[in-house]
Design a protein around this motif. Structure first.
Motif: not given
Length: 139
Positions: A6-9, A66-68, A127-132
Motif C-alpha cells: 500500500i505504501i509502495g503503491g 495499480l499493481y502494488a 518497500i516493494h521487496l518486503i511487501g512482495l
C-alpha cells in the motif's frame, strides 16, 4: 492487506502526480526535480518532447501503483501480478544502485539528482521487496 505494498503503491502514485506537475508547470518544475537543462529548455520552447517523455513515465508509474495496490488487496487482482511485482521491484532496486554510479558522470543532470533519485528508488524497491516477500506464497 499488505501495508508495505500500500505504501509502495502510494509512493509510485505520488511520483506519477509530481511528473504530471512537471508537464503542467513546465520548465521550472523540470529544473527543480532535476530533469536536466535540456528538458527544461525544450519545455520553455513549447516542444512536445518533454510532455511525451514525461507522460510515458506517468503511465508506467501509474501502472506500477495499480499493481502494488492489487497485490495489497486494495483493488481487484491484476493479471501476471507475481511477475509484474518482481519486475517492478527489480527495476526500482536496479535503478537505485546503478544511479549511484552516475554521480560522477551525470549526463546532463546534477550529481545531487543521481544521489537523491537513487536513494528514493532504493527505498521504493526495498518497500516493494518486503511487501512482495510477505505475499509471495499467495500471489
Amino acid at each position: 492487506m499488505n501495508i508495505f505494498l500500500i505504501i509502495g503503491g502510494t509512493l509510485s502514485a505520488i511520483v506519477a502526480i509530481l511528473h504530471v506537475g512537471c508537464i503542467y508547470f513546465g520548465a521550472s518544475w523540470y529544473r527543480f526535480f532535476g530533469a536536466g537543462e535540456e528538458m527544461a529548455v525544450l519545455a520553455e520552447r513549447g516542444s512536445i518532447q518533454p510532455t511525451i517523455i514525461t507522460s510515458g513515465i506517468v503511465l508506467v508509474l501509474s501502472i506500477w501503483s495499480l499493481y502494488a495496490f492489487s497485490a495489497a488487496g486494495v483493488i481487484v487482482r491484476l493479471p501476471l501480478i507475481r511477475l509484474a511485482l518482481t519486475l517492478i521491484t527489480a527495476i526500482y532496486l536496479t535503478r537505485g544502485v546503478l544511479g549511484l554510479f552516475l554521480v560522477n558522470y551525470p549526463m546532463g543532470r546534477s550529481p545531487e539528482f543521481w544521489v537523491w533519485s537513487s536513494l528514493i528508488c532504493l527505498s521504493f524497491g526495498v518497500i516493494h521487496l518486503i511487501g512482495l516477500k510477505q505475499l509471495w506464497s499467495t500471489l
